[in-house]
Design a protein around this motif. Structure first.
Motif, PDB file in Angstrom:
ATOM      1  N   UNK A 224       0.824  -1.208   0.000  1.00  0.00           N
ATOM      2  CA  UNK A 224       0.000   0.000   0.000  1.00  0.00           C
ATOM      3  C   UNK A 224       0.861   1.263   0.000  1.00  0.00           C
ATOM      4  N   UNK A 225       1.953   1.241   0.784  1.00  0.00           N
ATOM      5  CA  UNK A 225       2.846   2.406   0.830  1.00  0.00           C
ATOM      6  C   UNK A 225       3.492   2.647  -0.521  1.00  0.00           C
ATOM      7  N   UNK A 226       3.988   1.575  -1.122  1.00  0.00           N
ATOM      8  CA  UNK A 226       4.618   1.698  -2.436  1.00  0.00           C
ATOM      9  C   UNK A 226       3.619   2.156  -3.491  1.00  0.00           C
ATOM     10  N   UNK A 227       2.404   1.608  -3.423  1.00  0.00           N
ATOM     11  CA  UNK A 227       1.367   1.977  -4.390  1.00  0.00           C
ATOM     12  C   UNK A 227       0.982   3.448  -4.253  1.00  0.00           C
ATOM     13  N   UNK A 228       0.825   3.923  -3.027  1.00  0.00           N
ATOM     14  CA  UNK A 228       0.422   5.321  -2.817  1.00  0.00           C
ATOM     15  C   UNK A 228       1.469   6.271  -3.395  1.00  0.00           C
ATOM     16  N   UNK A 229       2.727   6.012  -3.101  1.00  0.00           N
ATOM     17  CA  UNK A 229       3.784   6.863  -3.642  1.00  0.00           C
ATOM     18  C   UNK A 229       3.875   6.760  -5.153  1.00  0.00           C
ATOM     19  N   UNK A 230       3.752   5.536  -5.662  1.00  0.00           N
ATOM     20  CA  UNK A 230       3.832   5.342  -7.105  1.00  0.00           C
ATOM     21  C   UNK A 230       2.666   5.976  -7.840  1.00  0.00           C
ATOM     22  N   UNK A 231       1.489   5.985  -7.216  1.00  0.00           N
ATOM     23  CA  UNK A 231       0.327   6.602  -7.851  1.00  0.00           C
ATOM     24  C   UNK A 231       0.510   8.100  -8.008  1.00  0.00           C
ATOM     25  N   UNK A 232       1.001   8.759  -6.966  1.00  0.00           N
ATOM     26  CA  UNK A 232       1.228  10.200  -7.048  1.00  0.00           C
ATOM     27  C   UNK A 232       2.338  10.513  -8.043  1.00  0.00           C
ATOM     28  N   UNK A 233       3.437   9.761  -7.969  1.00  0.00           N
ATOM     29  CA  UNK A 233       4.537   9.993  -8.921  1.00  0.00           C
ATOM     30  C   UNK A 233       4.080   9.734 -10.351  1.00  0.00           C
ATOM     31  N   UNK A 234       3.256   8.688 -10.519  1.00  0.00           N
ATOM     32  CA  UNK A 234       2.793   8.358 -11.858  1.00  0.00           C
ATOM     33  C   UNK A 234       1.938   9.453 -12.459  1.00  0.00           C
ATOM     34  N   UNK A 235       1.127  10.109 -11.623  1.00  0.00           N
ATOM     35  CA  UNK A 235       0.285  11.188 -12.129  1.00  0.00           C
ATOM     36  C   UNK A 235       1.104  12.416 -12.494  1.00  0.00           C
ATOM     37  N   UNK A 236       2.239  12.609 -11.824  1.00  0.00           N
ATOM     38  CA  UNK A 236       3.051  13.798 -12.057  1.00  0.00           C
ATOM     39  C   UNK A 236       4.168  13.572 -13.063  1.00  0.00           C
ATOM     40  N   UNK A 237       4.768  12.375 -13.039  1.00  0.00           N
ATOM     41  CA  UNK A 237       6.012  12.176 -13.787  1.00  0.00           C
ATOM     42  C   UNK A 237       6.002  10.901 -14.619  1.00  0.00           C
ATOM     43  N   UNK A 238       4.887  10.591 -15.229  1.00  0.00           N
ATOM     44  CA  UNK A 238       4.862   9.449 -16.141  1.00  0.00           C
ATOM     45  C   UNK A 238       4.111   9.861 -17.393  1.00  0.00           C
ATOM     46  N   UNK A 239       4.045   8.957 -18.352  1.00  0.00           N
ATOM     47  CA  UNK A 239       3.366   9.248 -19.611  1.00  0.00           C
ATOM     48  C   UNK A 239       1.864   8.964 -19.541  1.00  0.00           C
ATOM     49  N   UNK A 240       1.342   8.684 -18.337  1.00  0.00           N
ATOM     50  CA  UNK A 240      -0.069   8.337 -18.211  1.00  0.00           C
ATOM     51  C   UNK A 240      -0.959   9.507 -18.603  1.00  0.00           C
ATOM     52  N   UNK A 241      -0.679  10.701 -18.083  1.00  0.00           N
ATOM     53  CA  UNK A 241      -1.536  11.861 -18.374  1.00  0.00           C
ATOM     54  C   UNK A 241      -1.479  12.236 -19.855  1.00  0.00           C
ATOM     55  N   UNK A 242      -0.289  12.394 -20.469  1.00  0.00           N
ATOM     56  CA  UNK A 242      -0.284  12.680 -21.912  1.00  0.00           C
ATOM     57  C   UNK A 242      -0.979  11.593 -22.731  1.00  0.00           C
ATOM     58  N   UNK A 243      -0.766  10.329 -22.373  1.00  0.00           N
ATOM     59  CA  UNK A 243      -1.402   9.237 -23.117  1.00  0.00           C
ATOM     60  C   UNK A 243      -2.911   9.256 -22.933  1.00  0.00           C
ATOM     61  N   UNK A 244      -3.371   9.564 -21.721  1.00  0.00           N
ATOM     62  CA  UNK A 244      -4.810   9.626 -21.470  1.00  0.00           C
ATOM     63  C   UNK A 244      -5.459  10.730 -22.291  1.00  0.00           C
ATOM     64  N   UNK A 245      -4.836  11.912 -22.300  1.00  0.00           N
ATOM     65  CA  UNK A 245      -5.374  13.020 -23.090  1.00  0.00           C
ATOM     66  C   UNK A 245      -5.375  12.677 -24.583  1.00  0.00           C
ATOM     67  N   UNK A 246      -4.331  12.015 -25.044  1.00  0.00           N
ATOM     68  CA  UNK A 246      -4.267  11.633 -26.455  1.00  0.00           C
ATOM     69  C   UNK A 246      -5.393  10.665 -26.803  1.00  0.00           C
ATOM     70  N   UNK A 247      -5.625   9.676 -25.950  1.00  0.00           N
ATOM     71  CA  UNK A 247      -6.709   8.731 -26.183  1.00  0.00           C
ATOM     72  C   UNK A 247      -8.069   9.408 -26.157  1.00  0.00           C
ATOM     73  N   UNK A 248      -8.249  10.355 -25.226  1.00  0.00           N
ATOM     74  CA  UNK A 248      -9.520  11.086 -25.152  1.00  0.00           C
ATOM     75  C   UNK A 248      -9.741  11.912 -26.411  1.00  0.00           C
TER      76      UNK A 248
END
Length: 427
Positions: A224-248
């Protein structure tokens, strides 16, 4: 018509390309996740042979850092599709509630704008409510698998629901550009530190794994600790947000819904995207097979991964094709579509199956796993085939995925009752 009708709308056509793409995407996800399960099981690795080395090259160039941006694009596509349908149906509902409309009065332009705006607000609230529940689902999943992405996608949906619902594409482009630049800079700095500290090869990284005893409580809390940190980092510093906007954004075009109309463009994007993505991953592949880490390799691989994901989406859309006149799919397309329309159930089922193989089986039998990279990939393929069979059984019975049903029920029942907005007076 059952195969092309959306579970969320009995009248909405369900185009096959996104569903088929999701089905095959989950195979890529299984192949990308299985090394994490090997690590969690602390299984001993067999000496790498030629087959293992060849597979590492294939996985690094075409799957790692490519599968999850593909997942995010398809998530954004589905999110935008849901929003568009909600706005269309909500607008009609608000217009029908206007006084005099049932008697044949035509709504004014002011009333039409009001109805659409109210429906857009409702769609935004729906996305945020759905995203909040996805975060809870992700937290529960993280107790088993700390690399869960359901919570990450839920967080992104909560934060950017308004932008997506109101189609603020310019803002999305600016934020995506900032995230890509930040990702490149941060990963470059991390790579520089790793090189300066001498952690330059994947072999050296694996040797740092300790043999400390893991209890059930520590496994859950650490997850849970690793997931919480990874979730926040993923939203800020991964390609998830650009990829999500592109798909939308793609959901407002017919590139994916009607790939038969854009064969030449999709072929160029597919082959070119996979090719450029592979070139960008060469340095990481060298590292994965025991070579040194080049400082810029990780940054380059992240950006190349998004390009490679675009290539995968284009080729999978071409393979799926456009909607059929009879609404039916056959063969592997049908099986993949079954999985794609139950992607959350399939994704979570993969975790349960991997946990059974890598955690429960060794604990119950005392057998220590000795796996090479290729054998671990074989287990991933087998797990995907099991989910393929599971979704085929659900399709045969006419059932949605149980986790999709659970999510929809939770979202629907948690909706707050709000007073009906007052429409503008008709002129």
């Amino acid at each position: 018509m059952k195969l092309v009708t959306s579970f969320t709308s009995s009248k909405g056509v369900r185009y096959p390309s996104p569903d088929v793409a999701r089905g095959f995407m989950l195979l890529l996800i299984a192949l990308a996740n299985v090394p994490t399960w090997v690590y969690l099981a602390r299984s001993s690795t067999s000496p790498a042979d030629t087959i293992d080395t060849a597979w590492l090259w294939v996985r690094t160039l075409f799957i790692d850092q490519r599968s999850y941006p593909l997942f995010a694009m398809l998530f954004g596509f589905g999110l935008m599709t849901m929003i568009n349908r909600r706005i269309a149906s909500g607008t009609q509902s608000y217009l029908q509630s206007l006084p005099g409309v049932e008697a044949g009065r035509e709504p004014t332009s002011q009333e039409e704008s009001w109805a659409r705006e109210r429906a857009t607000v409702d769609a935004r609230r729906l996305v945020r409510r759905r995203g909040a529940w996805m975060i809870l689902f992700g937290a529960a999943h993280a107790m088993l698998f700390d690399s869960d992405v359901i919570g990450l996608y839920g967080l992104v949906a909560v934060v950017f629901a308004g932008w997506v619902a109101h189609k603020h594409w310019k803002r999305a482009a600016v934020v995506s550009a900032v995230i890509v630049v930040a990702n490149v800079v941060v990963t470059f700095i991390v790579g520089s530190l790793m090189v300066s500290q001498g952690t330059t090869s994947s072999t050296a990284m694996r040797e740092e794994t300790d043999g400390s005893t893991v209890t059930l409580l520590s496994y859950i809390s650490d997850g849970l600790t690793s997931w919480a940190g990874g979730t926040v980092r993923g939203a800020l510093l991964s390609m998830v947000v650009p990829a999500m906007f592109l798909g939308a954004r793609l959901a407002d075009t017919d590139l994916i819904a009607h790939p038969e109309r854009h064969r030449r463009l999709l072929t160029v994007v597919g082959l070119g995207g996979l090719g450029l993505g592979a070139v960008g991953g060469i340095a990481i592949a060298v590292r994965a097979t025991g070579g040194p880490l080049v400082v810029w390799a990780v940054s380059f691989d992240r950006v190349a991964g998004l390009v490679g994901a675009c290539g995968w989406l284009a080729l999978l859309a071409l393979y799926a094709g456009g909607p059929r006149t009879d609404g039916r799919l056959t063969g592997l397309r049908k099986l993949a579509s079954n999985v794609g329309r139950r992607s959350m159930t399939a994704y979570l089922s993969q975790s349960f199956l991997f946990a059974a193989v890598f955690l429960a089986l060794p604990a119950l039998t005392g057998i220590e796993l000795h796996l090479g990279e290729a054998r671990a990939a074989g287990i991933a393929v087998a797990v995907w085939l099991v989910t393929l069979a599971l979704c085929a059984v659900l399709e045969r019975g006419g059932h949605a995925g149980p986790f999709e049903t659970l999510l929809r029920t939770a979202v629907a029942r948690s909706e707050r009752k709000r007073p009906r907005p007052v429409p503008p007076s008709a002129s």
